[in-house]
Design a protein around this motif. Structure first.
Motif, PDB file in Angstrom:
ATOM      1  N   ARG A  10       0.833  -1.205   0.000  1.00  0.00           N
ATOM      2  CA  ARG A  10       0.000   0.000   0.000  1.00  0.00           C
ATOM      3  C   ARG A  10       0.866   1.252   0.000  1.00  0.00           C
ATOM      4  NH1 ARG A  10      -4.546   0.642  -1.894  1.00  0.00           N
ATOM      5  NH2 ARG A  10      -5.719  -0.755  -0.509  1.00  0.00           N
ATOM      6  N   ARG A  11       1.932   1.212   0.760  1.00  0.00           N
ATOM      7  CA  ARG A  11       2.866   2.354   0.804  1.00  0.00           C
ATOM      8  C   ARG A  11       3.442   2.628  -0.586  1.00  0.00           C
ATOM      9  NH1 ARG A  11       8.308   3.669   1.750  1.00  0.00           N
ATOM     10  NH2 ARG A  11       8.601   5.398   3.234  1.00  0.00           N
ATOM     11  N   ASN A  12       3.816   1.576  -1.282  1.00  0.00           N
ATOM     12  CA  ASN A  12       4.354   1.745  -2.632  1.00  0.00           C
ATOM     13  C   ASN A  12       3.299   2.252  -3.605  1.00  0.00           C
ATOM     14  OD1 ASN A  12       7.067   1.008  -2.217  1.00  0.00           O
ATOM     15  ND2 ASN A  12       6.536  -1.166  -2.245  1.00  0.00           N
ATOM     16  N   ASP A  13       2.056   1.837  -3.417  1.00  0.00           N
ATOM     17  CA  ASP A  13       0.963   2.352  -4.250  1.00  0.00           C
ATOM     18  C   ASP A  13       0.840   3.869  -4.091  1.00  0.00           C
ATOM     19  OD1 ASP A  13       0.339  -0.148  -5.192  1.00  0.00           O
ATOM     20  OD2 ASP A  13      -1.366  -0.461  -3.848  1.00  0.00           O
ATOM     21  N   SER A  52       2.668  13.653   6.023  1.00  0.00           N
ATOM     22  CA  SER A  52       2.316  14.818   5.222  1.00  0.00           C
ATOM     23  C   SER A  52       2.716  14.590   3.777  1.00  0.00           C
ATOM     24  CB  SER A  52       3.047  16.060   5.755  1.00  0.00           C
ATOM     25  OG  SER A  52       4.457  15.890   5.609  1.00  0.00           O
ATOM     26  N   LYS A  53       2.339  15.520   2.912  1.00  0.00           N
ATOM     27  CA  LYS A  53       2.747  15.454   1.506  1.00  0.00           C
ATOM     28  C   LYS A  53       4.263  15.593   1.401  1.00  0.00           C
ATOM     29  CE  LYS A  53       1.859  18.861  -1.342  1.00  0.00           C
ATOM     30  NZ  LYS A  53       1.248  19.822  -2.283  1.00  0.00           N
ATOM     31  N   GLU A  54       4.855  16.402   2.275  1.00  0.00           N
ATOM     32  CA  GLU A  54       6.308  16.562   2.302  1.00  0.00           C
ATOM     33  C   GLU A  54       6.978  15.230   2.667  1.00  0.00           C
ATOM     34  OE1 GLU A  54       9.831  18.955   2.037  1.00  0.00           O
ATOM     35  OE2 GLU A  54       7.753  19.556   1.678  1.00  0.00           O
ATOM     36  N   ASP A  55       6.366  14.486   3.543  1.00  0.00           N
ATOM     37  CA  ASP A  55       6.885  13.183   3.936  1.00  0.00           C
ATOM     38  C   ASP A  55       6.874  12.215   2.750  1.00  0.00           C
ATOM     39  OD1 ASP A  55       7.951  11.397   5.758  1.00  0.00           O
ATOM     40  OD2 ASP A  55       6.004  10.690   6.460  1.00  0.00           O
ATOM     41  N   ILE A  56       5.834  12.321   1.929  1.00  0.00           N
ATOM     42  CA  ILE A  56       5.754  11.501   0.718  1.00  0.00           C
ATOM     43  C   ILE A  56       6.884  11.877  -0.230  1.00  0.00           C
ATOM     44  CG2 ILE A  56       4.370  10.952  -1.325  1.00  0.00           C
ATOM     45  CD1 ILE A  56       1.869  11.425   0.384  1.00  0.00           C
ATOM     46  N   ALA A  59      10.104  10.411   0.892  1.00  0.00           N
ATOM     47  CA  ALA A  59      10.162   8.977   0.618  1.00  0.00           C
ATOM     48  C   ALA A  59      10.484   8.714  -0.850  1.00  0.00           C
ATOM     49  CB  ALA A  59       8.841   8.313   0.994  1.00  0.00           C
ATOM     50  N   LEU A  60       9.966   9.548  -1.729  1.00  0.00           N
ATOM     51  CA  LEU A  60      10.295   9.424  -3.151  1.00  0.00           C
ATOM     52  C   LEU A  60      11.768   9.735  -3.398  1.00  0.00           C
ATOM     53  CD1 LEU A  60       7.213  10.998  -4.970  1.00  0.00           C
ATOM     54  CD2 LEU A  60       7.996   8.630  -5.106  1.00  0.00           C
ATOM     55  N   ILE A  61      12.264  10.755  -2.698  1.00  0.00           N
ATOM     56  CA  ILE A  61      13.691  11.104  -2.801  1.00  0.00           C
ATOM     57  C   ILE A  61      14.534   9.903  -2.381  1.00  0.00           C
ATOM     58  CG2 ILE A  61      15.538  12.589  -1.936  1.00  0.00           C
ATOM     59  CD1 ILE A  61      13.477  14.000  -3.715  1.00  0.00           C
ATOM     60  N   GLU A  62      14.141   9.276  -1.278  1.00  0.00           N
ATOM     61  CA  GLU A  62      14.885   8.116  -0.778  1.00  0.00           C
ATOM     62  C   GLU A  62      14.855   6.990  -1.805  1.00  0.00           C
ATOM     63  OE1 GLU A  62      14.889   5.063   3.067  1.00  0.00           O
ATOM     64  OE2 GLU A  62      13.493   6.744   2.986  1.00  0.00           O
ATOM     65  N   ARG A  63      13.716   6.813  -2.451  1.00  0.00           N
ATOM     66  CA  ARG A  63      13.596   5.762  -3.469  1.00  0.00           C
ATOM     67  C   ARG A  63      14.534   6.037  -4.643  1.00  0.00           C
ATOM     68  NH1 ARG A  63       7.955   4.658  -6.629  1.00  0.00           N
ATOM     69  NH2 ARG A  63       7.355   3.435  -4.821  1.00  0.00           N
ATOM     70  N   LYS A 119      16.271  18.583  -3.495  1.00  0.00           N
ATOM     71  CA  LYS A 119      16.513  17.629  -2.415  1.00  0.00           C
ATOM     72  C   LYS A 119      17.492  16.539  -2.841  1.00  0.00           C
ATOM     73  CE  LYS A 119      12.148  18.135   0.152  1.00  0.00           C
ATOM     74  NZ  LYS A 119      12.638  18.048   1.537  1.00  0.00           N
ATOM     75  N   ILE A 120      17.384  16.070  -4.088  1.00  0.00           N
ATOM     76  CA  ILE A 120      18.300  15.042  -4.564  1.00  0.00           C
ATOM     77  C   ILE A 120      19.700  15.599  -4.709  1.00  0.00           C
ATOM     78  CG2 ILE A 120      18.883  13.592  -6.558  1.00  0.00           C
ATOM     79  CD1 ILE A 120      15.988  12.867  -6.803  1.00  0.00           C
TER      80      ILE A 120
END
Length: 212
Positions: A10-13, A52-56, A59-63, A119-120
């Motif tokens: 679900r997190r990945n979705d 939050s949206k910032e948290d999302i 997480a994308l940056i980390e990915r 951020k990257i």
């Protein structure tokens, strides 16, 4: 019938949906409601995974950076590749001038992804020098390089390439870029204490010098 997914799935979705929406509408133009509708989940489910949206976004940056840095670390650790060639392959993997991360870099360079790009950049400047430093230290042991400051040298190199050779940071023509590339290599030679012209093999990291 309601589909119940595992938490990681679900997190990945959510990340996949946010990634697509950020690409289409930008970070600021995407609301949490947009993400909820895209995934088809309740608000509580979203906030269970992300604060939050910032948290999302983080997480994308980390990915993305996991993919980019992971490829670079794997190459850097391969002692079967000689030092000079390893440096080139690491840089190519980081996509300073093409490489394994090209699709990712093309994505984050879109105007609507400016925050993600910033951020990257921060992650790269804080992590890449250490990856390259280990290779430079090997080169010092082999007598290829001569510098008492391998980390600081690589920090300067990464900071420069991540800003001046970034089309979003510095505006330059192809001719100006073509002049900067040999000048950059000239100064890297000074930093690493090697003879002038000995690092010209690095030119191939930049292709013809006329590509973005």
């Amino acid at each position: 019938m309601r589909v119940i997914k595992k938490a990681e799935e679900r997190r990945n979705d959510i990340l996949d949906a946010a990634d697509e929406l950020f690409t289409l509408k930008g970070f600021d133009g995407t609301s949490t409601n947009d993400i909820l509708e895209k995934v088809g989940i309740a608000r509580g489910t979203l906030y269970y995974h992300f604060k939050s949206k910032e948290d999302i976004m983080d997480a994308l940056i980390e990915r993305y950076t996991f993919s980019i840095l992971g490829a670079a670390k794997e190459i850097a650790a391969d002692k079967n590749i000689e030092v000079n060639e390893r440096i080139i392959r690491v840089v190519m993997a980081l996509n300073i001038s093409g490489g394994n991360g090209k699709e990712i870099i093309d994505h984050i360079h879109k105007p609507q992804n400016a925050l993600m790009h910033q951020k990257i950049q921060k992650v790269i400047i804080n992590n890449v020098p250490a990856i390259l430093t280990e290779i430079i230290r090997e080169g010092i042991e082999q007598g290829l390089f001569n510098t008492p400051h391998p980390y600081e040298c690589m920090e300067m190199v990464v900071a420069y390439t991540n800003t001046v050779f970034d089309d979003d940071m510095v505006d330059m023509t192809n001719e100006e870029r073509a002049l900067r590339i040999p000048a950059f290599i000239f100064n890297v030679e000074r930093l690493l204490g090697v003879e002038s012209g000995s690092l010209m093999y690095m030119m191939k990291m930049f292709g013809s010098g006329n590509e973005g």
